[in-house]
Design a protein around this motif. Structure first.
Motif, mmCIF file in Angstrom:
data_model
loop_
_atom_site.group_PDB
_atom_site.id
_atom_site.type_symbol
_atom_site.label_atom_id
_atom_site.label_comp_id
_atom_site.label_asym_id
_atom_site.label_seq_id
_atom_site.Cartn_x
_atom_site.Cartn_y
_atom_site.Cartn_z
ATOM 1 N N ALA A 317 0.806 -1.112 -0.053
ATOM 2 C CA ALA A 317 -0.083 -0.042 -0.164
ATOM 3 C C ALA A 317 0.908 1.335 0.047
ATOM 4 C CB ALA A 317 -0.918 0.104 1.177
ATOM 5 N N TRP A 318 1.919 1.266 0.720
ATOM 6 C CA TRP A 318 2.986 2.401 0.933
ATOM 7 C C TRP A 318 3.333 2.603 -0.588
ATOM 8 C CZ3 TRP A 318 7.743 4.150 0.162
ATOM 9 C CH2 TRP A 318 8.107 5.204 0.908
ATOM 10 N N THR A 319 3.932 1.452 -1.085
ATOM 11 C CA THR A 319 4.624 1.803 -2.529
ATOM 12 C C THR A 319 3.582 2.291 -3.399
ATOM 13 O OG1 THR A 319 6.146 0.151 -2.045
ATOM 14 C CG2 THR A 319 5.790 0.662 -4.208
ATOM 15 N N GLU A 320 2.212 1.717 -3.483
ATOM 16 C CA GLU A 320 1.328 2.252 -4.264
ATOM 17 C C GLU A 320 0.881 3.734 -4.079
ATOM 18 O OE1 GLU A 320 -3.446 1.560 -5.321
ATOM 19 O OE2 GLU A 320 -2.420 0.044 -4.285
ATOM 20 N N ALA A 321 0.739 4.102 -2.831
ATOM 21 C CA ALA A 321 0.651 5.608 -2.529
ATOM 22 C C ALA A 321 1.886 6.358 -3.041
ATOM 23 C CB ALA A 321 0.304 5.766 -0.953
ATOM 24 N N LEU A 322 3.089 6.063 -3.053
ATOM 25 C CA LEU A 322 4.232 6.975 -3.434
ATOM 26 C C LEU A 322 4.168 6.998 -4.810
ATOM 27 C CD1 LEU A 322 7.296 7.816 -2.640
ATOM 28 C CD2 LEU A 322 8.106 5.460 -3.499
ATOM 29 N N ALA A 342 13.591 7.696 -6.437
ATOM 30 C CA ALA A 342 14.180 6.612 -6.936
ATOM 31 C C ALA A 342 14.738 5.564 -5.851
ATOM 32 C CB ALA A 342 15.348 6.938 -7.879
ATOM 33 N N ALA A 343 15.074 6.174 -4.604
ATOM 34 C CA ALA A 343 15.648 5.424 -3.746
ATOM 35 C C ALA A 343 14.760 4.392 -3.062
ATOM 36 C CB ALA A 343 16.127 6.066 -2.511
ATOM 37 N N PHE A 344 13.197 4.641 -3.218
ATOM 38 C CA PHE A 344 12.238 3.815 -2.582
ATOM 39 C C PHE A 344 11.779 2.769 -3.429
ATOM 40 C CE2 PHE A 344 12.004 8.192 -0.939
ATOM 41 C CZ PHE A 344 12.215 8.064 0.322
ATOM 42 N N VAL A 345 12.260 2.703 -4.606
ATOM 43 C CA VAL A 345 11.796 1.572 -5.788
ATOM 44 C C VAL A 345 12.573 0.369 -5.436
ATOM 45 C CG1 VAL A 345 11.268 1.174 -7.952
ATOM 46 C CG2 VAL A 345 10.894 3.361 -7.026
#
Length: 345
Positions: A317-322, A342-345
């Motif tokens: 869910a966090w990644t989708e919201a990002l 980029a660092a969060f992918v």
């Protein structure tokens, strides 16, 4: 800081508005620097109801001129106009005198988008507050955790060293760059002397514990990370502070109500209740004691989050919201989503 003439700047459009100010983007014709122009809300100017905002502007100017040091994390005020009629520059006919300030344009995105029209059009106005302050599930990309909270404490410490206390540090007044974890505070109008002062409604003089309340209200939560992306959409804790004791009592009830849930167990709950009680009793003798207790709580909450049985779903869910930060809306800010995220992918 200097007095400036507006014709030095090219107005490039409205960025947004809040309760007190209209904010417009501009280019400094002499330096090419991106800046923002801030003036009282035009509707208030027309009705001659902008004098409280003018007083707020004067406090900002005086504070910047008297600060004993540059404050990292605070947007620089570059200059200000005389109090005059600026209808010709802005192309309107307000017919009243007011002051305009010129500030560097903050990099990043607001933790909360305060423009009421944004939410109506479907913008996830609280995305940054939720992703990076309340539920930072990717804290490990930075050298230190809780970047936002740490820097807000550092900003306050700098003001205290110069004889001031800074309030109104809610997420609508803080920009954030996910790539490097840096914040910028864009409004320091809610200043009082270090010895306190009654607020505009004549309530009891404020002290540093009113700032601690803001930190708990906007930058902590008893909730577990959302397991659906929509849980990141709206802002958190944004109702104005009306009563110091009632706010803390409500926080305590929320944490206590979570005690019966799986996410409510653990050291983070005890840490939160200790923080709330110490702020309620106004028992902190300095910023360091609050800082230590706040970091202990945030660390415990991170530990709780990492061991939740649904943490994988929460991470998805966090990644989708990002991904919302890659939509066109955020291009109005000084923000490159591909670089910043980029660092969060």
């Amino acid at each position: 800081m200097e007095q400036i003439e507006l014709h030095r700047y090219e107005d490039t459009g409205k960025l947004g508005s809040g309760a007190d100010y209209e904010v417009r983007s501009a280019i400094d014709r002499e330096t090419g620097l991106q800046v923002v122009l801030k003036r009282p809300m035009p509707q208030m100017i027309t009705r001659q109801m902008h004098w409280a905002t003018e007083a707020r502007t004067e406090r900002v100017i005086q504070a910047h001129e008297s600060m004993t040091q540059k404050v990292p994390g605070l947007v620089p005020v570059l200059g200000y106009t005389e109090v005059a009629n600026h209808d010709a520059f802005f192309g309107d006919s307000l017919g009243q005198d007011y002051r305009v300030t010129v500030e560097e344009r903050a990099s990043g995105i607001p933790l909360y988008v305060g423009d009421p029209r944004a939410k109506i059009t479907g913008v996830p106005v609280g995305a940054a507050q939720n992703l990076f302050a309340l539920f930072p599930l990717n804290n490990s990309v930075y050298q230190e955790t809780h970047r936002i909270q740490r820097q807000l404490l550092d900003v306050q410490e700098s003001f205290l060293e110069s004889g001031y206390m800074l309030f109104d540090l809610g997420p609508q007044n803080v920009f954030f760059q996910p790539g490097n974890g840096e914040i910028t505070v864009i409004d320091c109008g809610a200043l009082v002397g270090k010895d306190g002062g009654a607020d505009s409604r004549g309530r009891l003089p404020k002290d540093i514990h009113d700032f601690y309340l803001e930190m708990l209200k906007f930058y902590t939560t008893p909730e577990a990370p959302p397991t659906e992306a929509d849980g990141y959409r709206d802002g958190y804790g944004l109702r104005p502070v009306i009563n110091f004791q009632q706010e803390l009592d409500e926080m305590e009830r929320k944490y206590e109500s979570n005690r019966a849930t799986e996410s409510g167990h653990g050291p983070h709950l005890d840490s939160a209740l200790r923080l709330i009680n110490n702020v309620r009793q106004r028992s902190y003798t300095g910023l360091d004691g609050f800082r230590q207790d706040l970091m202990e709580y945030l660390d415990a909450a991170d530990q709780r989050n990492s061991t939740l049985p649904n943490i994988e779903q929460a991470n998805q869910a966090w990644t989708e919201a990002l991904g919302w930060l890659r939509t066109d809306y955020w291009q109005r800010f000084v923000f490159d989503p591909e670089k910043e995220c980029a660092a969060f992918v």
